[in-house]
Structures are given as structure tokens and as C-alpha cells.
Enzyme design. Structure first.
Site, short mmCIF file in Angstrom:
data_model
loop_
_atom_site.label_atom_id
_atom_site.label_comp_id
_atom_site.label_asym_id
_atom_site.label_seq_id
_atom_site.Cartn_x
_atom_site.Cartn_y
_atom_site.Cartn_z
N ALA A 50 -1.43 12.17 15.08
CA ALA A 50 -0.25 11.29 15.18
C ALA A 50 -0.57 9.93 14.59
O ALA A 50 -1.72 9.58 14.40
CB ALA A 50 0.15 11.14 16.64
N LYS B 24 -16.02 16.35 19.24
CA LYS B 24 -14.81 15.52 19.17
C LYS B 24 -15.14 14.04 19.33
O LYS B 24 -14.63 13.19 18.60
CB LYS B 24 -13.83 15.97 20.26
N ASN C 36 -14.43 11.21 16.50
CA ASN C 36 -13.59 10.06 16.81
C ASN C 36 -14.33 8.75 16.56
O ASN C 36 -13.76 7.80 16.03
CB ASN C 36 -13.11 10.10 18.26
#
Length: 77
Positions: A6, A57, A61
């Protein structure tokens, strides 16, 4: 573990790209959680090695945040 592609459009508006995904540990708890999400449009994937998935992850990130700072883009909040 949550994966949502997003971007922030402006204050209070977010544009989603694709379906949100959750990764859960294999087993009864993961299956129960996946059952709660049925029909929600969220893809839930169980994994046998949740610890490795979570660390992967986290590292991706962190690398992404460092790259955004390097090119002058502050992370979205």
C-alpha cells in the site's frame, strides 16, 4: 505476520495494491486464525517455519526503510 502492499495517498487515504496477506504458524492456532479470516478477502498462509518468515520480513522492511531514507523519502505512517 502482515504483508500489505500500500501507499499513502494523502492524510486518511491509503491505496492498496493487491490483497492483504497474513502468514501464520502451522498448527491449530494458525488454522483457527485462518478460519476467522475466511470471506474477508485476506489471504492467510500457514508456514512450518514462522520464525524464519518473521525474521525475513523484518530484514526486508529494515532494508526498505533504509533505502527510502537514502533517497530522501520518509517512511509512510
Amino acid at each position: 505476520m502482515v504483508e500489505i502492499s500500500a501507499e499513502s495517498q494523502h492524510r486518511g487515504r491509503i491505496r492498496l495494491f493487491g490483497r492483504p496477506r497474513l502468514t501464520v504458524p502451522e498448527g491449530d492456532d494458525g488454522a483457527d486464525f485462518a478460519a476467522l479470516c475466511q470471506g474477508s478477502g485476506i489471504e492467510v498462509t500457514p508456514t512450518a517455519d514462522f520464525v524464519t518468515a518473521a525474521w525475513t520480513k523484518l530484514c526486508l522492511n529494515a532494508a526498505g526503510a533504509a533505502g527510502r531514507r537514502r533517497v530522501g523519502r520518509a517512511p509512510s505512517r
